[in-house]
Motif scaffolding. Structure first.
Motif, PDB file in Angstrom:
ATOM      1  N   ALA A  48      -3.537  -8.989  -3.838  1.00 20.83           N
ATOM      2  CA  ALA A  48      -4.148  -8.222  -2.758  1.00 20.83           C
ATOM      3  C   ALA A  48      -2.959  -7.526  -2.084  1.00 20.83           C
ATOM      4  O   ALA A  48      -2.175  -8.165  -1.375  1.00 20.83           O
ATOM      5  CB  ALA A  48      -4.889  -9.131  -1.791  1.00 20.83           C
ATOM      6  N   VAL A  49      -2.802  -6.235  -2.354  1.00 19.34           N
ATOM      7  CA  VAL A  49      -1.622  -5.509  -1.870  1.00 19.34           C
ATOM      8  C   VAL A  49      -1.825  -5.135  -0.402  1.00 19.34           C
ATOM      9  O   VAL A  49      -2.838  -4.528  -0.041  1.00 19.34           O
ATOM     10  CB  VAL A  49      -1.363  -4.241  -2.713  1.00 19.34           C
ATOM     11  N   THR A  50      -0.854  -5.500   0.434  1.00 15.20           N
ATOM     12  CA  THR A  50      -0.954  -5.263   1.879  1.00 15.20           C
ATOM     13  C   THR A  50      -0.223  -4.003   2.325  1.00 15.20           C
ATOM     14  O   THR A  50      -0.545  -3.437   3.368  1.00 15.20           O
ATOM     15  CB  THR A  50      -0.336  -6.439   2.647  1.00 15.20           C
ATOM     16  N   ALA A  51       0.814  -3.626   1.555  1.00  7.65           N
ATOM     17  CA  ALA A  51       1.632  -2.468   1.929  1.00  7.65           C
ATOM     18  C   ALA A  51       2.424  -2.016   0.711  1.00  7.65           C
ATOM     19  O   ALA A  51       2.764  -2.830  -0.147  1.00  7.65           O
ATOM     20  CB  ALA A  51       2.609  -2.839   3.050  1.00  7.65           C
ATOM     21  N   VAL A  52       2.685  -0.720   0.652  1.00  4.86           N
ATOM     22  CA  VAL A  52       3.571  -0.175  -0.376  1.00  4.86           C
ATOM     23  C   VAL A  52       4.907   0.063   0.303  1.00  4.86           C
ATOM     24  O   VAL A  52       4.964   0.776   1.321  1.00  4.86           O
ATOM     25  CB  VAL A  52       3.010   1.147  -0.935  1.00  4.86           C
ATOM     26  N   THR A  53       5.978  -0.556  -0.201  1.00  5.44           N
ATOM     27  CA  THR A  53       7.288  -0.269   0.379  1.00  5.44           C
ATOM     28  C   THR A  53       8.069   0.650  -0.558  1.00  5.44           C
ATOM     29  O   THR A  53       7.967   0.547  -1.780  1.00  5.44           O
ATOM     30  CB  THR A  53       8.140  -1.534   0.646  1.00  5.44           C
ATOM     31  N   VAL A  54       8.817   1.564   0.069  1.00  4.78           N
ATOM     32  CA  VAL A  54       9.759   2.413  -0.659  1.00  4.78           C
ATOM     33  C   VAL A  54      11.078   1.666  -0.576  1.00  4.78           C
ATOM     34  O   VAL A  54      11.697   1.595   0.492  1.00  4.78           O
ATOM     35  CB  VAL A  54       9.860   3.803   0.001  1.00  4.78           C
ATOM     36  N   VAL A  78       7.470   2.499   4.506  1.00  6.22           N
ATOM     37  CA  VAL A  78       6.371   1.525   4.364  1.00  6.22           C
ATOM     38  C   VAL A  78       5.052   2.258   4.618  1.00  6.22           C
ATOM     39  O   VAL A  78       4.935   2.981   5.606  1.00  6.22           O
ATOM     40  CB  VAL A  78       6.495   0.376   5.395  1.00  6.22           C
ATOM     41  N   VAL A  79       4.094   2.101   3.718  1.00  2.59           N
ATOM     42  CA  VAL A  79       2.736   2.582   3.962  1.00  2.59           C
ATOM     43  C   VAL A  79       1.813   1.380   3.897  1.00  2.59           C
ATOM     44  O   VAL A  79       1.746   0.699   2.863  1.00  2.59           O
ATOM     45  CB  VAL A  79       2.294   3.633   2.916  1.00  2.59           C
ATOM     46  N   GLU A  80       1.140   1.108   4.998  1.00  2.00           N
ATOM     47  CA  GLU A  80       0.259  -0.066   5.033  1.00  2.00           C
ATOM     48  C   GLU A  80      -1.095   0.235   4.396  1.00  2.00           C
ATOM     49  O   GLU A  80      -1.647   1.322   4.593  1.00  2.00           O
ATOM     50  CB  GLU A  80       0.071  -0.526   6.487  1.00  2.00           C
ATOM     51  N   VAL A  81      -1.606  -0.712   3.674  1.00  2.00           N
ATOM     52  CA  VAL A  81      -2.954  -0.619   3.102  1.00  2.00           C
ATOM     53  C   VAL A  81      -3.940  -1.015   4.215  1.00  2.00           C
ATOM     54  O   VAL A  81      -3.674  -1.969   4.963  1.00  2.00           O
ATOM     55  CB  VAL A  81      -3.066  -1.587   1.899  1.00  2.00           C
ATOM     56  N   VAL A 111      -7.428  -4.749   2.044  1.00  2.00           N
ATOM     57  CA  VAL A 111      -6.782  -6.028   1.710  1.00  2.00           C
ATOM     58  C   VAL A 111      -7.866  -7.092   1.527  1.00  2.00           C
ATOM     59  O   VAL A 111      -7.903  -7.823   0.526  1.00  2.00           O
ATOM     60  CB  VAL A 111      -5.772  -6.449   2.800  1.00  2.00           C
ATOM     61  N   ALA A 112      -8.781  -7.149   2.492  1.00  2.00           N
ATOM     62  CA  ALA A 112      -9.868  -8.142   2.409  1.00  2.00           C
ATOM     63  C   ALA A 112     -10.738  -7.890   1.183  1.00  2.00           C
ATOM     64  O   ALA A 112     -11.138  -8.843   0.490  1.00  2.00           O
ATOM     65  CB  ALA A 112     -10.713  -8.089   3.685  1.00  2.00           C
ATOM     66  N   ALA A 113     -11.000  -6.614   0.879  1.00  2.00           N
ATOM     67  CA  ALA A 113     -11.857  -6.289  -0.275  1.00  2.00           C
ATOM     68  C   ALA A 113     -11.206  -6.735  -1.589  1.00  2.00           C
ATOM     69  O   ALA A 113     -11.898  -7.178  -2.514  1.00  2.00           O
ATOM     70  CB  ALA A 113     -12.154  -4.791  -0.296  1.00  2.00           C
ATOM     71  N   GLN A 114      -9.880  -6.628  -1.677  1.00  2.00           N
ATOM     72  CA  GLN A 114      -9.191  -7.091  -2.896  1.00  2.00           C
ATOM     73  C   GLN A 114      -9.377  -8.604  -3.060  1.00  2.00           C
ATOM     74  O   GLN A 114      -9.607  -9.111  -4.163  1.00  2.00           O
ATOM     75  CB  GLN A 114      -7.706  -6.752  -2.832  1.00  2.00           C
ATOM     76  N   ILE A 115      -9.265  -9.336  -1.939  1.00  2.00           N
ATOM     77  CA  ILE A 115      -9.446 -10.800  -1.995  1.00  2.00           C
ATOM     78  C   ILE A 115     -10.883 -11.121  -2.420  1.00  2.00           C
ATOM     79  O   ILE A 115     -11.114 -11.943  -3.312  1.00  2.00           O
ATOM     80  CB  ILE A 115      -9.111 -11.442  -0.627  1.00  2.00           C
ATOM     81  N   ASP A 116     -11.847 -10.424  -1.790  1.00  2.00           N
ATOM     82  CA  ASP A 116     -13.258 -10.656  -2.143  1.00  2.00           C
ATOM     83  C   ASP A 116     -13.491 -10.379  -3.630  1.00  2.00           C
ATOM     84  O   ASP A 116     -14.186 -11.143  -4.308  1.00  2.00           O
ATOM     85  CB  ASP A 116     -14.174  -9.733  -1.310  1.00  2.00           C
ATOM     86  N   LEU A 164      -7.531 -13.623   6.724  1.00  2.00           N
ATOM     87  CA  LEU A 164      -8.019 -14.971   7.031  1.00  2.00           C
ATOM     88  C   LEU A 164      -9.541 -15.045   6.939  1.00  2.00           C
ATOM     89  O   LEU A 164     -10.096 -16.039   6.450  1.00  2.00           O
ATOM     90  CB  LEU A 164      -7.539 -15.407   8.421  1.00  2.00           C
ATOM     91  N   ALA A 165     -10.213 -13.976   7.380  1.00  2.00           N
ATOM     92  CA  ALA A 165     -11.680 -13.959   7.280  1.00  2.00           C
ATOM     93  C   ALA A 165     -12.102 -13.993   5.807  1.00  2.00           C
ATOM     94  O   ALA A 165     -13.030 -14.716   5.427  1.00  2.00           O
ATOM     95  CB  ALA A 165     -12.238 -12.724   7.990  1.00  2.00           C
ATOM     96  N   ALA A 166     -11.408 -13.223   4.963  1.00  2.00           N
ATOM     97  CA  ALA A 166     -11.736 -13.215   3.527  1.00  2.00           C
ATOM     98  C   ALA A 166     -11.422 -14.576   2.904  1.00  2.00           C
ATOM     99  O   ALA A 166     -12.210 -15.096   2.107  1.00  2.00           O
ATOM    100  CB  ALA A 166     -10.962 -12.103   2.818  1.00  2.00           C
ATOM    101  N   CYS A 167     -10.298 -15.162   3.282  1.00  2.00           N
ATOM    102  CA  CYS A 167      -9.943 -16.488   2.745  1.00  2.00           C
ATOM    103  C   CYS A 167     -11.014 -17.506   3.130  1.00  2.00           C
ATOM    104  O   CYS A 167     -11.416 -18.344   2.319  1.00  2.00           O
ATOM    105  CB  CYS A 167      -8.570 -16.917   3.254  1.00  2.00           C
TER     106      CYS A 167
END
Ligand SMILES: Nc1ncnc2c1ncn2[C@@H]1O[C@H](COP(=O)(O)OP(=O)(O)OP(=O)(O)O)[C@@H](O)[C@H]1O
Ligand SMILES: Cc1ncc(COP(=O)(O)O)c(N)n1
Length: 274
Positions: A38-44, A53-56, A61-66, A92-95
């Motif tokens: 579940a990718v949270t951010a893309v870092t250069v 840094v580009v945040e997802v 993030v939650a959808a990837q976990i689901d 945490l909600a997805a977990c």
């Protein structure tokens, strides 16, 4: 053919391939576990540092976990760079929805990544409370390094004797286990980490190698532990195995680019195969 055990990393990417989810996936593979992200951010990022840094979005993030938990199943999960309080809360909600963490019983390793080895921040300062007060109580194991201990508790650990106080202070936030990593202890000839369960402290001795190439060491350690937990190991056995894995990976660390090179997971697959 049966499926291998599965593990999920909730973390940022490193374009240089040394740290973050790249190190996590490499370690899962080397440990015989099917890795998911579940990718949270893309870092250069490269060996000299992080330049962008580009945040997802938190809901992605939650959808990837689901997506992976509802279809494939998660044997164990770990966190790396979480970037923001919004991402932490969505994660945490997805977990919770999928039984990952504390009472859901799927092992959940929280590596409280706050900055890159090169110093650039990977977590907004206002996310510290979410990490301490909402993520830690759900964790099977929290794995701070000494800079993260300082940031999270104010304790400035300078010798091996200070590690127990650091472990107790992190334990007070509510995780089941705490692992304090000793790589940043100044002037210690060894790397003796400390595992604590609120009662007993287990030292994890290891040599200290004279290498500057330790990019990704913390990620590899937490991932090797997570892989072992996915295979059903107890926390102390997983941590002892993870310590052996990361120590060998530091021993084989290699230079790369013009900055700090990564610890190596090649040794586990085919030593000196390149
Ligand atoms: N020079 C070294 N030689 C042997 N083991 C090391 C060395 N540096 C770190 N380690 C080990 O690597 C693991 C990661 O520890 P460290 O304290 O460096 O975590 P970290 O800061 O999260 O890692 P990173 O280097 O990725 O930021 C620990 O088991 C630590 O003892
Ligand atoms: C995306 C990402 N996640 C984690 C780290 C920490 O690793 P290190 O402390 O070795 O720089 C990093 N540099 N980049």
């Amino acid at each position: 053919m049966t499926a291998p055990p599965t593990a999920l990393t909730i973390a940022g990417s490193d374009s240089g391939g040394s740290a973050g989810m790249h190190a996590d996936l490499r370690t899962f593979f080397a440990c015989g576990v099917h890795g998911m992200t579940a990718v949270t951010a893309v870092t250069v990022q490269n060996t000299t540092g992080v330049s962008g840094v580009v945040e997802v979005p938190a809901e992605t993030v939650a959808a990837q976990i689901d997506a992976v938990a509802s279809d494939i199943g998660v044997g164990a999960a770990k966190t790396g760079m979480l970037a923001s309080a919004a991402t932490i809360d969505a994660m945490l909600a997805a977990c919770d929805r999928h039984g990952i963490g504390r009472d859901g019983r799927t092992p959940f390793v929280v590596d409280p990544v706050a900055a890159a080895r090169s110093g650039e921040p990977l977590l907004h300062p206002d996310a510290l409370d979410a990490l301490r007060n909402r993520a830690f109580p759900r964790a099977t194991l929290v794995t701070p390094n000494l800079d993260e201990v300082r940031l999270l508790t104010g304790i400035d650990a300078r010798t091996r004797d200070d590690l127990l106080d650091a472990a107790k202070a992190i334990y007070d936030f509510g995780p089941e286990w705490v692992l304090i990593k000793s790589g940043h202890l100044p002037d210690d000839p060894e790397c003796v980490d400390l595992l604590f369960d609120g009662t007993a402290a287990l030292p994890l001795p290891g040599p200290r190698y004279a290498t500057e190439h330790t990019h990704g060491a913390g990620d590899v350690f937490a991932s090797a532990i997570t892989a072992a937990l996915a295979k059903g190991a107890s926390v102390p056995d997983a941590v002892r195995g993870g310590k052996r894995f990361v120590t060998r990976s530091v021993a084989d660390a290699y230079p790369l680019g013009s900055g700090v090179g990564p610890v190596s997971t090649f040794w586990r697959i085919s030593p000196r195969s390149y």
